[in-house]
Design a protein around this motif. Structure first.
Motif, short mmCIF file in Angstrom:
data_model
loop_
_atom_site.label_atom_id
_atom_site.label_comp_id
_atom_site.label_asym_id
_atom_site.label_seq_id
_atom_site.Cartn_x
_atom_site.Cartn_y
_atom_site.Cartn_z
N ASP A 1 -28.88 -61.55 13.13
CA ASP A 1 -28.56 -61.72 11.76
C ASP A 1 -28.67 -63.41 11.16
N GLU A 2 -28.48 -64.07 12.14
CA GLU A 2 -28.92 -65.72 12.04
C GLU A 2 -30.23 -66.06 11.85
N LEU A 3 -31.13 -65.26 12.30
CA LEU A 3 -32.69 -65.64 12.28
C LEU A 3 -33.26 -65.11 10.96
N LYS A 4 -34.09 -66.23 10.63
CA LYS A 4 -34.68 -65.76 9.13
C LYS A 4 -36.14 -65.64 9.39
N THR A 5 -36.83 -65.84 10.57
CA THR A 5 -38.50 -65.72 10.43
C THR A 5 -38.88 -64.13 10.76
N ARG A 6 -40.28 -64.10 10.86
CA ARG A 6 -40.53 -62.69 10.81
C ARG A 6 -40.28 -62.27 12.42
N GLY A 7 -40.12 -60.96 12.84
CA GLY A 7 -39.62 -60.53 13.89
C GLY A 7 -38.38 -60.91 14.35
N GLN A 8 -37.26 -61.08 13.43
CA GLN A 8 -36.13 -61.68 13.80
C GLN A 8 -35.33 -60.56 14.56
N LEU A 9 -35.69 -59.28 14.25
CA LEU A 9 -35.07 -58.04 15.15
C LEU A 9 -35.79 -57.62 16.45
N LEU A 10 -37.24 -57.37 16.15
CA LEU A 10 -38.12 -56.87 17.19
C LEU A 10 -38.24 -57.75 18.26
N ILE A 11 -38.38 -59.15 18.14
CA ILE A 11 -38.42 -60.00 19.19
C ILE A 11 -37.39 -60.00 20.33
N PRO A 12 -36.16 -60.44 19.76
CA PRO A 12 -34.96 -60.40 20.62
C PRO A 12 -34.73 -59.14 21.29
N ALA A 13 -35.13 -58.02 20.48
CA ALA A 13 -35.11 -56.63 21.35
C ALA A 13 -35.94 -56.40 22.53
N LEU A 14 -37.23 -56.91 22.16
CA LEU A 14 -38.44 -57.06 23.51
C LEU A 14 -37.79 -57.88 24.41
N ILE A 15 -37.29 -59.07 24.06
CA ILE A 15 -36.85 -59.98 25.06
C ILE A 15 -35.75 -59.24 25.97
N PHE A 16 -34.87 -58.65 25.38
CA PHE A 16 -33.80 -58.08 26.33
C PHE A 16 -34.25 -56.91 26.93
N ALA A 17 -35.16 -56.14 26.48
CA ALA A 17 -35.88 -55.24 27.32
C ALA A 17 -36.82 -55.53 28.50
N PHE A 18 -37.42 -56.60 28.17
CA PHE A 18 -38.12 -57.42 29.41
C PHE A 18 -37.53 -58.03 30.30
N VAL A 19 -36.41 -58.29 29.77
CA VAL A 19 -35.35 -59.06 30.89
C VAL A 19 -35.00 -58.02 31.74
N LEU A 20 -34.41 -57.04 31.02
CA LEU A 20 -33.83 -55.93 32.12
C LEU A 20 -34.75 -55.29 33.03
N SER A 21 -35.96 -55.24 32.56
CA SER A 21 -37.22 -54.45 33.34
C SER A 21 -37.53 -55.70 34.45
N TYR A 22 -37.48 -56.77 34.28
CA TYR A 22 -37.84 -57.93 34.90
C TYR A 22 -36.64 -57.86 36.14
N ILE A 23 -35.57 -57.64 35.62
CA ILE A 23 -34.49 -57.66 36.90
C ILE A 23 -34.42 -56.57 37.66
N ALA A 24 -35.12 -55.31 36.95
CA ALA A 24 -35.07 -54.05 37.67
C ALA A 24 -36.13 -54.11 38.80
N THR A 25 -37.50 -54.79 38.42
CA THR A 25 -38.43 -55.01 39.35
C THR A 25 -38.18 -55.94 40.48
N ALA A 26 -37.43 -56.89 40.15
CA ALA A 26 -36.91 -57.96 41.22
C ALA A 26 -36.33 -57.32 42.07
N ILE A 27 -35.16 -56.59 41.98
CA ILE A 27 -34.43 -55.90 42.91
C ILE A 27 -35.12 -54.47 43.37
N LYS A 28 -36.27 -54.46 43.35
CA LYS A 28 -37.20 -53.38 43.87
C LYS A 28 -36.79 -52.05 43.23
#
Length: 453
Positions: free
Chosen positions: A270-297
């Protein structure tokens, strides 16, 4: 360019042998490969849709046509191909001035890039499936999903292993490898079909998805076991225990912490005003969890699916789903076409003497692969009017997961040529049979019934 540069940095020994013009040809190779993938995807999907079959089946069939089974437009190093087999590389040599010496390097890099894009495609797909799923419903059918997954792993594994040993005289370790390949379920293929049939949020769909996720976790553990057998001839118990603990801790911890994270996610968006304010944070969250899953094999797709489940509980869910769809339309077809393009159906030719022994064993494996998963659907209890046959059928496709087992067994020398071919035949047929079978056992619900409110 960022992805190309990342792949290039991982393949520096290859790039060191390439000229400047050869390096520039990497982008050309990737672009023309994507043109072939998208054409195969859209043509195959449109044909199947007009025949009232799941479009994903068209993507798989399109991959067969452009892959090593037919036109040799898409050829990958991990399927045993080289630059001399690739029509696209020959086309680049003829049209871009690519040197013959650099062709092999460009072929390998292009193969890696498309494979990475395909993996990214399945990550996006599972994130999308997570967004379309209902965590409360998944938890509600959790016990049923756990039973379906357990039975769907245990029955084909036991039947396949002991059947090969006592009916065909296969030694224990190769039989265990083949039995392990029977346990896999390709969640990407099943989830895509369920979504297309608008059955993803119905009771059967939730049980299948929950069971497929657990099946994937069990598959990772089994893969660790058979990989240990291939290397040392014995199972490393500590590695298996680590995978079990890390898988449970990741799934439970990610969901619990995710619920605490949700209000902050909404506030940030809600605080972000530029394009991708919803999609980009969501993808960051998804990729972080994906990375953690990969890191722990574990698998990246588990992290992506979990991220989707978590964000599906926010008030931004509907808007996020609408924004993820175009991203999925770009990346997901790469996954399905690439998986199919790597499959060589020449192993199905009975007129080749070397194939016959494998086809006989493959017939046995296919029967076990189908019945072993169908039986698991009938273990569902306390769910009233439930299509148990459809649940079992939804667990049938092995997809790329089964090929991983065959690949490890072959490269380690554990599997004979005939047994490896039999596993590949089983994977091919279960993958291609599942979409039409699912369409047959499910009746497509109305929009009002199938969509989540």
């Amino acid at each position: 360019m960022t992805l190309i540069n990342a792949i290039s940095s991982l393949t520096m020994p290859l790039l060191a042998t390439a000229t400047a013009s050869d390096s520039a040809s990497i982008i050309a190779a990737v672009l023309i490969s994507l043109v072939v993938i998208y054409l195969a995807s859209i043509i195959g999907s449109e044909i199947c849709d007009r025949l009232n079959m799941p479009p994903v089946l068209g993507q798989l069939l399109g991959g067969l046509v452009v892959g090593i089974s037919a036109l040799h437009l898409l050829v990958f190093t991990d399927s045993g191909g080289d630059s001399g087999d690739s029509v696209l590389i020959k086309f680049l040599v003829a049209t871009t001035g690519l040197s013959i010496d650099g062709a092999a390097t460009i072929f390998q890099i292009n193969s890696e890039v498309i494979s990475v894009l395909a993996e990214l495609g399945v990550v996006i797909l599972l994130f999308e499936i997570g967004l379309e799923s209902d965590l409360k419903e998944l938890l509600k059918v959790g016990p049923q999903s756990a039973i379906v997954a357990t039975v769907g792993v245990a029955v084909p594994f036991a039947a396949g292993t002991f059947g090969l040993m006592y009916l065909f005289g296969v030694p224990a370790i190769p039989a265990i490898f083949a039995g392990a390949a029977l346990t896999a379920t390709s969640i990407g293929i099943t989830a895509k079909v369920l979504s297309e049939l608008q059955y993803l949020n119905r009771k059967e769909g939730q049980i299948i998805i929950g069971a497929a996720v657990l099946d994937d976790v069990l598959g990772i553990i089994i893969l660790a076991v058979v990989a240990s057998l291939a290397k040392t001839g014995k199972v490393e118990i500590t590695n298996v225990l680590y995978l079990i603990v890390s898988a449970v801790a990741f799934l439970v911890g990610a969901i619990l912490l995710g619920r605490l994270f949700n209000p902050y996610f909404v506030k940030i968006v809600d605080e972000l005003k530029t394009r991708g304010q919803l999609l980009i944070p969501a993808l960051i969250f998804a990729f972080v969890l994906s990375y953690i899953a990969t890191a722990i094999k574990l698998e990246a797709i588990l992290g992506a699916f979990t991220a989707g489940l978590v964000l599906a509980e926010t008030q931004k869910c509907r808007a996020l789903k609408n924004q993820v769809l175009p991203i999925a339309d770009i990346f997901v077809p790469i996954f399905f076409v690439a998986v199919s393009a790597k499959t060589n159906i020449a192993v199905l030719n009975p007129f080749v003497p070397e194939n016959r022994e494998g086809l006989i064993i493959a017939t046995f494996l296919i029967v076990v692969a189908i019945l072993g998963k169908v039986v698991s659907g009938f273990t569902v209890f306390g769910q009233g009017e439930t299509n148990r046959l459809a649940i079992g059928v939804g667990m049938i496709p092995r997809g790329e997961v089964g090929l991983v087992f065959a690949g490890i067994g072959s490269t380690s020398g554990v599997l004979s040529g005939s047994l490896s071919a039999a596993i590949i035949v089983m994977v091919i047929l279960t993958t291609f049979l599942a979409p039409p079978l699912l369409s047959f056992v499910f009746q497509k619900p109305t929009i009002a019934e199938g969509e989540r409110v």
